[in-house]
Design a protein around this motif. Structure first.
Motif, short mmCIF file in Angstrom:
data_model
loop_
_atom_site.label_atom_id
_atom_site.label_comp_id
_atom_site.label_asym_id
_atom_site.label_seq_id
_atom_site.Cartn_x
_atom_site.Cartn_y
_atom_site.Cartn_z
N LEU B 83 0.81 -1.23 0.00
CA LEU B 83 0.00 0.00 0.00
C LEU B 83 0.84 1.27 0.00
CD1 LEU B 83 -2.76 -1.08 2.54
CD2 LEU B 83 -2.90 -1.02 0.05
N LEU B 86 0.07 4.46 -1.93
CA LEU B 86 -0.98 5.41 -1.51
C LEU B 86 -0.40 6.60 -0.75
CD1 LEU B 86 -3.63 2.91 -0.13
CD2 LEU B 86 -3.82 4.25 -2.22
N GLU C 19 -10.27 -4.63 1.00
CA GLU C 19 -9.08 -3.95 0.47
C GLU C 19 -9.16 -2.45 0.72
OE1 GLU C 19 -5.74 -4.36 -0.88
OE2 GLU C 19 -6.63 -6.07 0.15
N GLN C 20 -10.34 -1.91 0.46
CA GLN C 20 -10.53 -0.46 0.67
C GLN C 20 -10.30 -0.09 2.13
OE1 GLN C 20 -14.02 1.32 -1.06
NE2 GLN C 20 -14.18 -0.24 -2.65
N MET C 23 -6.70 0.10 2.80
CA MET C 23 -6.11 1.32 2.25
C MET C 23 -6.34 2.51 3.18
SD MET C 23 -7.22 1.06 -1.73
CE MET C 23 -6.52 -0.19 -2.82
N VAL C 24 -7.58 2.65 3.61
CA VAL C 24 -7.91 3.76 4.52
C VAL C 24 -7.11 3.61 5.81
CG1 VAL C 24 -9.75 4.77 5.91
CG2 VAL C 24 -10.19 4.13 3.53
N LEU C 40 -9.08 11.09 1.19
CA LEU C 40 -8.85 9.64 1.12
C LEU C 40 -9.23 9.14 -0.27
CD1 LEU C 40 -10.37 8.72 4.60
CD2 LEU C 40 -7.96 8.50 3.95
N GLY C 41 -10.40 9.60 -0.73
CA GLY C 41 -10.90 9.15 -2.02
C GLY C 41 -9.96 9.45 -3.17
N ARG C 43 -6.86 9.42 -3.26
CA ARG C 43 -5.70 8.53 -3.33
C ARG C 43 -6.09 7.09 -3.63
NH1 ARG C 43 -1.45 11.27 -0.93
NH2 ARG C 43 -2.24 13.27 -0.26
N MET C 44 -7.37 6.83 -3.56
CA MET C 44 -7.82 5.44 -3.77
C MET C 44 -8.21 5.22 -5.22
SD MET C 44 -9.94 5.22 -0.21
CE MET C 44 -10.47 3.51 -0.23
N CYS C 48 -13.96 3.63 -5.49
CA CYS C 48 -13.94 3.25 -4.07
C CYS C 48 -14.93 4.09 -3.27
CB CYS C 48 -12.53 3.45 -3.50
SG CYS C 48 -11.39 2.16 -3.99
N PRO C 50 -14.75 5.51 0.27
CA PRO C 50 -14.00 5.67 1.52
C PRO C 50 -14.90 5.84 2.74
CG PRO C 50 -13.71 7.60 0.07
CD PRO C 50 -14.42 6.55 -0.72
#
Lengths: 263, 216, 216
Positions: B83, B86, C19-20, C23-24, C40-41, C43-44, C48, C50
């Motif tokens: 990750l 990110l 997975e999301q 990431m967060v 956050l969104g 970078r995803m 996704c 968030p």
């Protein structure tokens, strides 16, 4: 809210008197008259909504008198408050004047009670706020943050304070510039004399001195003043030399000049 | 074990393992350096077993977005390797804006839209090209409308990211001179007698540089 | 679903919620400052959610040594308050706030947006130089919109760092706010006839000179 039936000061006990003296010695500890009033109000041991403003005014005035007797210098706003409370007290004691305009004594007293209650409430709120769990004391952020900000090789930092201080510095720089006469708007007598010597040959008839002012000097008041004074002084000089005549028909009237016919 | 029993036990024994795990988790989260088992143990109540708590915690974070990893003798949380993209990890260098730049920025903020000549008049010195370029590049200022005066000079205004950076809703919300004074922000002004003291280095350097010969 | 299949899917669809969540988790673990859903969104991967990932994550960390908390518009991990005693060694000595500064802060928080004159009216004393300054420097307050009253005075509001510091989700969660409002204690009630204290900023500034004597 205002206890009109409140009687004369009850005889104070020794401990109350001592407490009052302690208050006075501690005058520097108060954050202004409202804070002092709030402290005094605690001796009434009632809800702030039912406080006797009249009694409070008495206590405050008593405090100010004692401070005077002890030769403690009270700052101006304590005295302003004392004057206002004395006024309020007299309004509360006298029967209302039906002719009087503006707020009634009860309204003024109610507002003071409101102010005290609000200050007290804010103090309690501040205490509650500070009693909360605080970051860096009770809970903590990630100790080893990794950079999640945008990629940028160099991040220039400047705070709002930097910005404002920079601006303040520029704007106050002028206040401290060594004193230099601003000559931009000054027309000298020598300049006026030079001008008028050239022009006077054409002035066979009486002409208003104001019409001699150079272009660009008639509208801006600063420039007009300077040019007028210079031209007046120059015309006196020319009159002295016998080259022109000057006439003014009334006080503050227009100044008229003309070439001396025989000159 | 009843609740009463467990409460009684906790007076004499170490907290339950779940508690110990929470403690280790909080400590490793908040610390800037990896911590050794011994260091963890020192902060925990008597009788705790930080090594076992670490083992449980490590398992709990398996497959998650962050992992508990061993770093030298110590333990630390680290982002899961897959990750990393990110986070855009990159060393960021913080630099203070030069005095010339911050003054120019302040003038633009207070007087926008503002031409270069106006900035120079207010600052009393010429503005070097690099200063304006830097502020443009940082996206704190941008070009405004051209002024409808002879020469049609370009003007500068501050940007959204400027407002964002300084936490302002609009440039109009900047306090005025009087308000600055009331807020005590003018207290470091020089005394009239201190005219002869050299100004601070940065500025002096720049004056020495070049264009600032115009100072009156 | 085989690894190859899932890799193929991720080319077209958003990654699975698990997975999301990872990431967060990774992003919020990596930063000390709160991040908004939008940040956050950005970078995803595309598609996704968030906000949903945050909801799952928040649940996952309930009762743990670190919590997922809301700070204004942002989200951040913070250690559980009951474990603070283990972490005191990390504390950097905080500048002590004067009583005047604490009261001023509370007044701004409960009355925001709030002018300097209003603070002075409530405290009954001029705000000393340095008080507002200190709060601005700590980034607990910032300038709000100017008040549309004569003199257009600047206002102050509390910041996200203020909320973060005191563990508040929003300014609406200030302790006792509802009760104070219900009691009318947050009303801006001017003095009838206004003979006691001048309302506007200019006069307040004049007062500033003398009453500073009483501070600290």
């Amino acid at each position: 809210m205002v206890d009109a039936g409140w009687e004369a000061t009850p005889a104070q006990s020794v401990s109350e008197r001592l407490a009052a003296e302690a208050l006075i010695v501690d005058v520097d500890g108060f954050e202004g008259p409202l804070d002092l009033l709030l402290t005094l109000s605690r001796t009434q041991k009632v809800d702030l909504r039912r406080i006797s403003v009249l009694q409070l005014a008495e206590q405050y005035l008593d405090f100010v008198n004692r401070a005077k007797a002890l030769r403690i210098e009270l700052a101006a706003d304590y005295l302003v408050m004392a004057a206002w409370l004395a006024y309020l007290k007299s309004r509360l004691l006298l029967p209302p004047d039906p002719e009087a305009e503006g707020p009634s004594a009860e309204e003024l007293a109610a507002h003071l009670a409101f102010q005290l209650e609000r200050l007290q409430a804010m103090r309690e709120a501040a205490a509650q706020l500070m009693a909360r769990d605080q970051k860096g004391r009770d809970f903590f952020a990630r100790g080893l943050p990794e950079d999640v900000t945008r990629i940028r090789k160099v991040v220039w930092s400047a705070s709002l304070l930097d910005l404002m201080q920079a601006y303040a510095r520029i704007r106050t720089k002028d206040d401290f510039r060594p004193f230099v006469m601003d000559r931009h708007h000054v027309f000298t007598m020598e300049q006026a004399l030079d001008r008028m010597r050239g022009l006077i040959g054409f002035a066979g008839e009486w002409t208003d001195l104001a019409s001699y002012l150079p272009d660009g000097w008639e509208t801006d008041p600063r420039r007009r003043r300077s040019a007028t004074a210079a031209h007046f002084a120059a015309s006196l000089e020319l009159a002295k030399r016998g080259q022109i005549e000057i006439r003014q028909t009334e006080t503050f009237g227009a100044l008229l000049i003309r070439r001396r016919p025989e000159a | 074990m009843s609740e009463a029993e467990s409460a009684e036990r906790s007076l004499f024994a170490a907290p339950p393992m779940g508690e110990q795990e929470r403690m280790v988790e909080a400590m490793l989260f908040a610390t800037a350096e990896p911590m050794t088992v011994a260091e963890l143990g020192q902060r925990m109540p008597h009788g705790c077993d930080p090594a076992e708590a670490l083992a449980h915690l490590r398992k709990r974070y398996e497959g998650r977005g962050v992992h508990l990893v061993r770093v030298g003798d110590g333990w630390a949380f680290r982002t899961a390797a897959d990750l990393g993209h990110l986070l855009h990890k990159e060393t960021v260098e913080q630099k203070k804006l030069s005095r010339a730049a911050i003054e120019t920025l302040a003038i633009i903020a207070y007087h926008q839209p503002c031409t270069r000549a106006e900035i120079e008049e207010i600052r009393g010195v010429a503005v070097s090209r690099g200063t304006i370029d830097q502020l443009l590049e940082m996206e704190w200022i941008r070009f405004g409308r051209r002024r409808m005066t002879p020469g049609r000079p370009v003007t500068f205004v501050v940007t959204e990211s400027f407002l964002d950076h300084f936490g302002l809703e609009s440039a109009r919300d900047l306090p005025g001179l009087k308000e600055l004074r009331a807020a005590g922000l003018l207290d470091n002004r020089p005394l009239p007698g201190s005219m002869l003291q050299p100004e601070d280095d940065e500025d002096a350097e720049e004056v020495a540089g070049q264009s600032e010969l115009f100072e009156d």
